[in-house]
Design a protein around this motif. Structure first.
Motif, short mmCIF file in Angstrom:
data_model
loop_
_atom_site.label_atom_id
_atom_site.label_comp_id
_atom_site.label_asym_id
_atom_site.label_seq_id
_atom_site.Cartn_x
_atom_site.Cartn_y
_atom_site.Cartn_z
N SER A 1 24.85 29.83 50.31
CA SER A 1 26.24 30.17 50.66
C SER A 1 26.55 31.61 50.28
O SER A 1 25.98 32.18 49.35
CB SER A 1 27.21 29.22 49.96
N ASP A 2 27.48 32.19 51.02
CA ASP A 2 27.88 33.58 50.76
C ASP A 2 28.45 33.73 49.35
O ASP A 2 28.21 34.74 48.68
CB ASP A 2 28.98 33.99 51.76
N LEU A 3 29.19 32.74 48.89
CA LEU A 3 29.82 32.84 47.58
C LEU A 3 28.74 32.93 46.49
O LEU A 3 28.82 33.74 45.57
CB LEU A 3 30.71 31.61 47.36
N ARG A 4 27.71 32.09 46.64
CA ARG A 4 26.63 32.10 45.66
C ARG A 4 25.82 33.40 45.75
O ARG A 4 25.46 33.99 44.73
CB ARG A 4 25.71 30.90 45.93
N GLY B 1 26.73 36.34 46.82
CA GLY B 1 27.49 37.46 46.26
C GLY B 1 27.41 37.46 44.74
O GLY B 1 27.23 38.52 44.11
N ALA B 2 27.52 36.28 44.16
CA ALA B 2 27.47 36.17 42.70
C ALA B 2 26.09 36.56 42.17
O ALA B 2 25.98 37.27 41.16
CB ALA B 2 27.82 34.74 42.28
N MET C 1 25.49 40.34 42.38
CA MET C 1 26.26 41.08 41.37
C MET C 1 25.73 40.82 39.97
O MET C 1 25.73 41.72 39.12
CB MET C 1 27.74 40.69 41.46
N SER C 2 25.25 39.62 39.73
CA SER C 2 24.67 39.32 38.43
C SER C 2 23.47 40.22 38.17
O SER C 2 23.32 40.78 37.07
CB SER C 2 24.26 37.84 38.40
N SER D 1 22.79 32.98 37.15
CA SER D 1 22.77 31.64 36.61
C SER D 1 23.74 30.73 37.34
O SER D 1 24.28 29.80 36.78
CB SER D 1 23.12 31.69 35.12
N VAL D 2 23.99 31.03 38.59
CA VAL D 2 24.86 30.13 39.34
C VAL D 2 24.11 28.81 39.55
O VAL D 2 23.00 28.81 40.05
CB VAL D 2 25.25 30.74 40.70
N PRO D 3 24.72 27.72 39.11
CA PRO D 3 24.00 26.44 39.17
C PRO D 3 23.78 25.99 40.62
O PRO D 3 24.58 26.28 41.49
CB PRO D 3 24.94 25.48 38.44
#
Lengths: 173, 173, 173, 173
Positions: free
Chosen positions: D138-141, D143-144, D147-148, D170-172
């Motif tokens: 997903s785009d949200l993941r 992007g995160a 940036m991480s 570390s996005v689950p």
């Protein structure tokens, strides 16, 4: 056999009450919806907006029926008016008359035995209910079925139409 | 300078009231919305649902703020509860306290000078408002900005953060 | 006046060559496309897939015409076969015969004076071209226009159809 | 341990060859794709276009890797150039070097043990492969995660980074 008359307590986006019976000679597309039903908001109502735009000039009547069977305190006539304004819905919408004797289901919804919202209703020029579908109907199929009913001029020609012969709209499921 | 406290009359989906001030040390994502705002329903709220799912486990607080500035009689707390149920929104939603003295705009919306809904608010761990955006924000950008704030550990480290130095979230517009 | 015959160098997804003339008595939907045209891939071809699924059982012929007018070295018959396989396109596709004398535009595309891809072609049972549209056509409109042609049985009835009277498909633009 | 170097036969949209090793100090996002892979065309490549637009100004390298493992005769360099032009893809794309000894899988794809296309590869500033995902992200993941990695400045600070400690992203799942 003709379809049950709509039982409407109030019409919005219409200068006067609409009666199904008075549509005789016209093809009618009705969409039973609830303003807080996600599938109605994302799919069925935008579809009705385009159907109204395309087919009203050809003599098709497109209406919404607000069939509230849950969250009655939320989906009031006042709330519905705000909803129609915000979603730019310009075709007539009838508020289905609340059920009696504690029935949560409103009267038109009950008379048609609907399973939920959205439910699509297609009527031919003779007032017969030719299709009742709960859930998603593709645009391609709906366009075909509306046009099939439009081209079915048997009644207008004065030819006998007992409403029992084969469907004009024969797009396979 | 920290951001104005939310002025909430009732919290839904939360066992107790949430205070912005009490989120100190956490990144906070807030979405000001109205339940009858089409752009909120089709875009901003689904985005918040995924943001809550992805980032709550990382310690991010995701909330909705129901900032009703029009159609007040339609978007009541009762209607909002039905809406949250039907749209399966599980994160906390605060009802912005109605304006006083005839102000149609609720108090939090007024305090932040919002232009409409949806409005996205992003706060850092120190409680500073780092972003306020009216309208559409892409998922890719939002994910980046949330993670940027998450990785900005200056406050947690005890390092001085006067809230005036460069933004942690520096995704260009 | 009937429409120009297709000029096809090779048919895919068909046991034998298809001739427009041989479709007399059937409604025909053709989509001129290029495999590297984004609008064809995202919209027109998925629309044709559903049209084939819905209307082939009703006797409609749905075909694609691969009208390559640019990037000729990329959109070869070999590449097209891989494309049809990957995109699960099962209806017949004819490869438009390359232009002669240095004409980059293939022969069917030239004969119809197409402006680009995608271009939709709708033919009635008498072989008349009733609609030619460059660009996007909504599903609702396409469904209606196909059904309108299907219900136009004048030719099948033996009634004279000189192809000059009003269109069967009268959905307003 | 650093990731395998890309094995590229030709770079498009780049004045000179790009080497993964030469990106040290930069975050790198790579998307392995095939031009006739529907999921790549509809989702992964539009995502990369936006990622390039948002993150290139922040020093992120975004590249495509054309990893052709099927329909080799269709997805030639010539065809790929036409594809990139039509789909307005402006970031660098490397053509993965064909396999040897009859291996249908190209060399970079083989070296990374990819399962198919699209496959997303995320590298940190030290050249470590931090994420390899086959399919939809997903785009949200995304992007995160980008940036991480951008905010992980350990290497730039000269701090030891043995590539074995916890993930920055570390996005689950």
């Amino acid at each position: 056999m003709t379809a049950p008359e709509w039982r409407i307590s109030e019409w919005l986006n219409s200068p006067e009450p609409l009666r199904l019976e008075a549509q005789r000679g016209r093809v009618v597309v009705a969409c039973a919806f609830q303003m807080l039903c996600p599938g109605c908001v994302s799919h069925a109502l935008p579809q009705m907006k385009e159907a109204h735009q395309l087919f009203a000039p050809l003599g098709v009547t497109v209406v919404g029926l607000h069939t509230v069977f849950e969250h009655h305190a939320a989906m009031t006539p006042t709330a519905l008016k705000a909803f129609l304004h915000e979603y730019r819905i310009g075709f007539p919408v009838g508020i289905d008359t609340p059920g009696t004797g504690g029935d949560p289901m409103p009267q038109t919804m009950r008379a048609y035995g609907m399973q939920g919202t959205p439910t699509l209703l297609l009527y031919d020029r003779a007032g017969n209910l030719r299709r009742q579908v709960f859930g998603h109907v593709s645009d391609l199929r709906l366009g075909a079925e509306i046009m099939s009913l439009l081209n079915d001029t048997r009644m207008a020609d004065g030819a006998g139409d007992d409403g029992t012969d084969g469907p004009a709209c024969s797009v396979p499921d």
